[in-house]
Scaffold this motif. Structure first.
Motif, PDB file in Angstrom:
ATOM      1  N   LEU A  87     -70.875  18.475  70.976  1.00 45.61           N
ATOM      2  CA  LEU A  87     -69.372  18.484  71.383  1.00 45.61           C
ATOM      3  C   LEU A  87     -69.555  18.388  73.087  1.00 45.61           C
ATOM      4  N   ALA A  88     -70.434  19.229  73.419  1.00 46.14           N
ATOM      5  CA  ALA A  88     -70.608  19.265  75.096  1.00 46.14           C
ATOM      6  C   ALA A  88     -71.550  18.319  75.666  1.00 46.14           C
TER       7      ALA A  88
ATOM      8  N   ARG B  81     -62.182  18.878  81.217  1.00 46.13           N
ATOM      9  CA  ARG B  81     -61.099  19.114  80.080  1.00 46.13           C
ATOM     10  C   ARG B  81     -61.609  19.966  78.965  1.00 46.13           C
ATOM     11  N   VAL B  82     -63.288  19.800  78.758  1.00 45.86           N
ATOM     12  CA  VAL B  82     -64.083  20.793  77.773  1.00 45.86           C
ATOM     13  C   VAL B  82     -64.923  21.546  78.301  1.00 45.86           C
ATOM     14  N   ALA B  83     -64.916  22.883  77.899  1.00 45.52           N
ATOM     15  CA  ALA B  83     -65.856  23.781  78.453  1.00 45.52           C
ATOM     16  C   ALA B  83     -66.871  24.258  77.503  1.00 45.52           C
TER      17      ALA B  83
ATOM     18  N   ILE C 193     -62.494  24.958  74.382  1.00 41.77           N
ATOM     19  CA  ILE C 193     -63.534  25.640  74.816  1.00 41.77           C
ATOM     20  C   ILE C 193     -64.438  25.611  73.711  1.00 41.77           C
ATOM     21  N   VAL C 194     -65.677  25.587  73.828  1.00 45.07           N
ATOM     22  CA  VAL C 194     -66.625  25.741  72.880  1.00 45.07           C
ATOM     23  C   VAL C 194     -67.686  26.837  73.264  1.00 45.07           C
ATOM     24  N   PHE C 195     -67.424  27.873  72.238  1.00 43.58           N
ATOM     25  CA  PHE C 195     -68.263  29.171  72.279  1.00 43.58           C
ATOM     26  C   PHE C 195     -69.418  29.172  71.349  1.00 43.58           C
ATOM     27  N   ASN C 196     -70.550  29.034  72.097  1.00 43.20           N
ATOM     28  CA  ASN C 196     -71.797  29.183  71.104  1.00 43.20           C
ATOM     29  C   ASN C 196     -72.527  30.175  71.233  1.00 43.20           C
ATOM     30  N   GLU C 197     -71.961  31.230  70.277  1.00 41.18           N
ATOM     31  CA  GLU C 197     -72.711  32.550  70.201  1.00 41.18           C
ATOM     32  C   GLU C 197     -72.756  33.235  71.427  1.00 41.18           C
TER      33      GLU C 197
ATOM     34  N   LEU D  51     -63.387  26.400  69.846  1.00 40.57           N
ATOM     35  CA  LEU D  51     -64.270  26.428  68.731  1.00 40.57           C
ATOM     36  C   LEU D  51     -65.378  27.469  68.990  1.00 40.57           C
ATOM     37  N   ALA D  52     -65.354  28.313  68.023  1.00 44.27           N
ATOM     38  CA  ALA D  52     -66.683  29.611  68.291  1.00 44.27           C
ATOM     39  C   ALA D  52     -67.376  29.617  67.297  1.00 44.27           C
ATOM     40  N   VAL D  53     -68.807  29.623  67.441  1.00 47.04           N
ATOM     41  CA  VAL D  53     -69.782  30.001  66.742  1.00 47.04           C
ATOM     42  C   VAL D  53     -69.842  31.846  66.659  1.00 47.04           C
TER      43      VAL D  53
END
Length: 932
Positions: free
Chosen positions: A423-424, A452-454, A840-844, A877-879
């Motif tokens: 996604l990133a 527009r995406v973090a 916002i995409v949170f990957n751990e 979206l969060a892992v």
């Protein structure tokens, strides 16, 4: 990019190269004149040829038309010149020779300067082009790219190309023109000399390049090994902690030494062959010189050559080896630089470069996301190429909160991480599609995805700079108000791949407040403060601000306010619960919580010679001590302090925990004190046995007596309690303090800023400015209580923003290492929040925090809107690292059968709670069994 170096240079500098060629051709007649005039001077005025009769004269500057007799059958004179006698002719020809030499030198000066500028300009463009290619690498390329090697190529390896660019076409023409002019002159003097020179030179031109072929190969090998060395050294610096922890420093030395030995072998062979070729080249030229002297002398003796011609021939030959050798050297330099250029092009060759259009600056506002992400039949791989997700159907819309619960399963974590990375745009799907607002993600410009995406993961590398620099870096997408649509750097046709368009200036304002929906700079400052508070960093950055300094000239209002806070802190100390904890600086009293040197100066140093560790060698201060009889007393106090420390800590081993609890004493310090006291007992003088300690790095070593003074200046009776300071000495120190102030006020540059309750001290920290005193060492947790009181007072007086601003100027160090891991992770989070993305995409994220703190931060992030004043409601979206939070999301994805499928959030939260309860019951049962 064009692989042939000469074609590359010609394509990018043809007009300037042509101009250089014109200038060089124009200089050749002057060069011929510098060869011809010495012969005319020797044969004419000096030997008297044409001046045999009394009063004879000859024409000067007579200009006949060349080849007129052959074409027209008679001589045609363009200018009859001036008639001069013998002596006048000598001076006239001499002055003409001098003018020709000056003009010829001016031509060389102009040509060399022009070549230098041309070379540096093309070198700048080449480096810029290579950096542009690095910026367009796909992320997967960086996994195998060593930054130090790429930096070595761009910085060092292409450097010689800049010198060669100006010489590429002009140097062979210049040297060739000089060589041809010299050979023509030799032929005009004597045919045999000319033929002999051409034979020897021709043999040189044939044999020398063949001998140098191996040199080219060796040069290429040396360059590759040097690049490897650069990469190895960078790796060593990065893994230094592992090297020490695992005792592999000796293996690392062996590894480096082996590579250095390889480089040595290559360079030694290179030198052997290089100087062998040079020897042969010089031998051939000297052999020609031998023939000139022998044959020339023979021709003069036999009357077949006059002495003026021989002198001119020898002078011309003397200048000839330079151009000939230069041409031979040019061929080697050309081959070396062609090999270097080809290696550079190969190093930066990448068929998978991102299209230049993807990084184009938009000429209009970037639209907000409407539909968000959607993955259809996507197959994803991890970094090893192993498929971790298949037939993936998932998505996230703006404003929607989606979690991926892994339950601590490694396969699930890897799969979730691969999805987040895709996604990133850090990876691309092997098959299937991932779209954003209905368009393939890989085809969208970075101006859309980047704003527009973090994306936030556990990575915490930051470049050197302040916290402010690193925090706001993600906002610097294009200069504010830059409405013109700027095309990305693309090589023009016929440029050989070189970029020529310069980007906007770095000095422009690159933060577009309008794009953030902020009215002005004050609104931006409030936005920054809110983001830092959301990430849990505000208090920590304020603490950094307390430990930092502020320049009153840059922020006078803040400094004036600090002085007011200082007064309020003193007046209301009891109300803050810190009464009696801080002993203020009073010009009439000795401060028991401060060191002796601090009491003596009663201020902070502005110059290195007045810092606490340097006072022992300060002549002004030592003179004042002598005046008050304090130097010998301080020496005696230093002895007693050293002996007390040896008595208390002398028998402890280097691993004793006591050294960890005593701030100003270490095992090495005690060992050094033992050696010093042993020398002093034996009566050795300081100048004979200097103490092996330096007051500062780079400063001269202190003698034993100076070391005793240093110990005394740093001694605080309230902290150490050795009983060496009495009331009489304190009184004498106060008397000496007044003399110090008088002496310093007469010095130029004000090396000390004295404590003043009404002034802000720019050399002291913000905290020291507020306290204007020292915290008592006898109060338990005194410093923590004072810090809490200061923070409360700052919040009450509205100085939090100013303190936060001061903390944002804290230098983070290389890689951000001056901050803790938790602080870096929080800053990474804040950097994603500050640009107000739609998703916002949170990957751990925040793995370095304890579970309670991490969960508290995540709960705060899940409360929408994130920033109430700005009504910002991004999708997430969060892992999850803590599956207990699953119930707070709109949807939850779990890993099953090689893909991610949706599951009810409440079920995940309930199952996590049950698992936690079972784990607690099992732990309690184990404890009971162990107790039995």
């Amino acid at each position: 990019m064009e692989r042939n170096l000469l074609k590359f240079i010609w394509q990018n500098s043809r007009l300037k190269q042509v101009w250089l060629l014109v200038v060089i051709v124009a200089s050749m007649p002057l060069y011929f004149l510098t060869l011809e005039l010495p012969k005319q001077i020797v044969n004419g005025p000096i030997q008297g040829e044409g001046f045999s009769a009394a009063g004879a004269e000859q024409p000067f500057l007579r200009l006949p038309l060349p080849f007129a007799e052959q074409v027209f059958g008679r001589e045609i004179v363009l200018f009859e010149g001036f008639s001069f006698d013998r002596l006048t002719m000598l001076f006239a020809l001499g002055l003409l020779f001098l003018a020709a030499v000056v003009a010829n030198g001016a031509f060389k000066l102009y040509v060399n300067t022009y070549k230098g500028k041309l070379g540096e300009t093309l070198l700048r463009q080449l480096r810029y082009t290579l950096l542009d290619r690095v910026l367009r690498y796909r992320v997967v390329r960086f996994r195998n790219l060593k930054g130090a090697e790429a930096a070595s190529v761009i910085k060092d390896e292409v450097e010689p190309l800049g010198e060669f660019v100006g010489d590429a076409f002009s140097l062979p023409l210049f040297l060739g023109g000089q060589a041809i002019t010299g050979l023509l002159f030799l032929f005009l003097q004597n045919f045999y000399f000319g033929a002999l020179t051409i034979a020897i030179v021709g043999f040189q031109v044939w044999i020398i390049p063949r001998l140098r072929r191996r040199l080219i190969q060796l040069g290429r090998q040396r360059q590759l090994q040097a690049r490897r060395l650069s990469g190895q050294v960078a790796e060593t610096v990065e893994m230094a902690p592992d090297i020490h922890v695992n005792d592999i420093s000796n293996y690392t030395r062996a590894r480096h030494y082996g590579l250095l030995t390889t480089i040595l072998d290559i360079r030694f062979e290179l030198y052997q062959r290089k100087f062998a070729v040079k020897y042969i080249n010089n031998l051939l030229m000297q052999f020609l010189s031998f023939l000139f002297y022998v044959l020339g002398g023979y021709f003069v003796i036999t009357g077949r050559l006059d002495i003026g011609q021989l002198v001119a021939v020898i002078a011309a030959y003397k200048d000839l080896p330079g151009p000939i050798k230069g041409l031979i050297d040019y061929d080697q330099i050309r081959l070396i630089n062609e090999a270097r250029y080809e290696q550079t092009i190969d190093s930066f060759r990448d068929d998978g470069l991102l299209p230049a259009e993807i990084q184009q600056m938009p000429g209009e506002a970037v639209p907000r996301l409407r539909d968000g992400f959607r993955a259809e039949r996507a197959k994803l791989e991890d970094e090893t190429g192993r498929v971790v997700l298949e037939n993936l159907h998932a998505g996230i819309a703006p404003g929607e909160r989606v979690a991926i619960a892994t339950g601590g399963n490694d396969a699930a974590r890897i799969a979730a991480g691969a999805f987040c990375a895709a996604l990133a745009r850090l990876t691309s799907p092997v098959s299937g599609t991932i779209t954003l607002d209905g368009k393939p993600l890989d085809d969208l410009p970075e101006s859309l995805t980047g704003r527009r995406v973090a994306y936030v993961d556990a990575g915490t590398f930051f470049p050197s700079g302040t916290i402010r620099d690193n925090l706001t870096m993600v906002l610097k997408n294009q200069p504010a108000g830059f409405e013109k649509k700027m095309t990305p750097p693309t090589p023009p046709k016929g440029s050989g791949g070189l970029l020529h368009d310069a980007p906007p200036a770095e000095t422009l304002d690159w933060i577009d407040l309008k794009a953030l929906g902020l009215a002005d700079r004050r609104a931006f400052d409030r936005h920054v403060a809110a983001v830092l508070d959301l990430a849990g960093l505000s208090r920590q950055i304020q603490d950094l601000g307390l430990r930092g300094t502020v320049d009153p000239e840059h922020n006078p209002a803040f400094c004036d306010k600090i002085v007011e806070v200082r007064r309020e802190f003193r007046d209301n100390a009891a109300g803050f619960g810190v009464a009696g904890i801080v002993e203020p600086f009073d010009p009439e009293r000795y401060n028991a919580q401060a060191a002796i040197g601090e009491n003596l100066l009663f201020g902070t140093a502005r110059a290195p010679g007045w810092e606490l560790d340097a006072l022992a060698t300060n002549p002004v201060l030592l003179a004042i001590l002598d005046r008050h009889g304090l130097r010998e007393r301080f020496l005696e106090m230093g002895r007693r302090i050293a002996e007390a420390r040896i008595e208390l800590f002398g028998d402890l081993g280097p691993d004793s925990k006591i050294f960890e609890t005593v701030a100003d004493v270490s095992y090495e310090e005690v060992a050094r004190l033992k050696e010093m006291m042993a020398r002093l007992r034996m009566g050795r003088q300081a100048k004979e046995q200097p103490a092996p300690r330096r007051s500062k790095v780079g400063a001269k070593a202190l003698s034993d007596r100076e070391e005793l003074l240093r110990i005394t200046f740093n001694y605080c009776e309230a902290r150490s309690r050795f009983g060496v300071l009495d009331a009489e000495t304190e009184s004498d120190i106060l008397a000496a303090r007044a003399n110090v102030r008088e002496a310093v006020s007469e010095l130029e540059g004000a090396p000390v800023f004295f404590h003043d309750p009404d002034l802000y001290n720019p050399t002291a920290t913000v905290l020291d400015n507020i306290l204007l005193g020292r915290v008592s060492s006898s109060v338990v947790d005194g410093r923590e209580k004072v810090l809490a009181a200061v923070q409360e007072l700052i919040a009450r007086t509205g100085l939090s923003d100013g303190l936060l601003d001061a903390g944002l100027d804290f230098e983070m160090g290389n890689g951000g290492r001056r901050l803790s891991e938790t602080q870096r992770q929080k800053l990474h989070l804040a950097r994603a929040l500050i640009k107000k993305p739609d998703i916002i995409v949170f990957n751990e994220v925040l793995g370095a925090l304890d579970a309670a703190s991490r969960q508290a931060t995540m709960r705060q992030l899940l409360d929408l809107p994130l920033l109430e004043d700005e009504n910002w409601k991004p999708g997430m979206l969060a892992v999850l690292l803590d599956d207990e939070l699953a119930g707070r999301f709109d949807r939850v994805l779990v890993y099953r059968n090689g893909t991610l499928v949706e599951e009810e959030p409440d079920e995940i939260a309930k199952r996590t709670g049950d698992d936690a309860g079972e784990a607690a019951d099992k732990e309690e049962a184990d404890d009971d069994a162990h107790a039995e």
